[in-house]
Scaffold this active site. Structure first.
Site, mmCIF file in Angstrom:
data_model
loop_
_atom_site.group_PDB
_atom_site.id
_atom_site.type_symbol
_atom_site.label_atom_id
_atom_site.label_comp_id
_atom_site.label_asym_id
_atom_site.label_seq_id
_atom_site.Cartn_x
_atom_site.Cartn_y
_atom_site.Cartn_z
ATOM 1 N N ASP A 34 0.843 -1.196 0.000
ATOM 2 C CA ASP A 34 0.000 0.000 0.000
ATOM 3 C C ASP A 34 0.876 1.243 0.000
ATOM 4 O OD1 ASP A 34 -3.233 0.253 0.759
ATOM 5 O OD2 ASP A 34 -2.073 2.082 1.042
ATOM 6 N N TYR A 145 -13.281 8.186 -14.076
ATOM 7 C CA TYR A 145 -13.243 6.904 -13.366
ATOM 8 C C TYR A 145 -13.551 5.750 -14.316
ATOM 9 C CZ TYR A 145 -14.610 3.193 -10.128
ATOM 10 O OH TYR A 145 -14.722 1.991 -9.479
#
Length: 226
Positions: A34, A145
């Site tokens: 991450d 998106y």
């Protein structure tokens, strides 16, 4: 999933956490990658690799290599790292398109490229990407998106063709995922129709399992309880 080594990108997010926890509960070993800093929750079955910008190919390679070195192998890669923004084409910032492409597509590309040699060596390698139903038919405010997630779909199909017989490559296409952030952003929505993180995790881990050996190149809608 017992004994499988799974790399999960975006592992600190709402979905990533559930997928990681479910995988470990089923006997897998998990390396979570991450951009957020690691919290130091390393166990025999789980390591965290934090502060990694997967849109940078060199950082992605270093993280994947570290995961493989820690566990001695890699069997599956789950590309969850991603982002969302709602803005119209006319009034939005062009930089949003670049940012969402980098976070949604380039991270999956770089992680996949770095993991391919390990997944091929596994003999049962799996890549599972997270696309979006919105990329099949977009709407107002969803342009950036949807376009970036459409890129994830095409990446999935291309990799599936290139790695056929060596590594399976599939994508899940959820509608709205029931997360705290989505509930805050859409407080008047009917949450009961959304896909839960647990439901989506089950589908993802099926595609990462030996049971899904005959499935590749699939873009699998996950619609929730509609």
């Amino acid at each position: 999933m017992h004994g499988k080594v799974i790399v999960i990108t975006g592992a600190s997010g709402a979905l990533g956490k559930v997928v990681a926890e479910t995988a470990v509960a089923r006997g897998a070993r998990v390396a979570g990658i991450d951009q957020a800093d690691a919290k130091g929750n390393t166990t025999a079955d789980r390591i965290e690799l934090g502060g990694v910008d997967l849109s940078d190919a060199a950082q992605a390679l270093k993280a994947i290599d570290a995961a493989a070195a820690h566990f001695g192998r890699l069997d599956a890669l789950v590309n969850i790292a991603g982002a969302f923004a709602f803005e119209t084409v006319a009034d939005g910032d062009p930089k949003t398109w670049q940012r969402l492409y980098a976070i949604n597509v380039t991270t999956a590309l770089n992680a996949s490229r770095a993991a391919i040699p390990y997944l091929v060596a596994s003999g049962a390698g799996r890549i599972v990407n997270v696309g979006a139903m919105a990329a099949l038919q977009s709407g107002a405010g969803m342009g950036a998106y949807a376009a970036s997630k459409a890129g994830v779909h095409r990446l999935t199909e291309a990799l599936a063709a290139e790695l056929k017989g060596k590594v399976t490559v599939n994508a899940v296409l959820p509608t709205i995922i029931d997360t705290p952030a989505n509930r805050r952003d859409m407080p008047k929505a009917d949450f009961s129709t959304w896909v839960t993180a647990d439901e989506l995790a089950n589908v993802i881990l099926f595609l990462a399992s030996d049971a899904a050996s005959a499935v590749t190149g699939a873009l699998l809608p996950v619609r929730g309880r509609i």
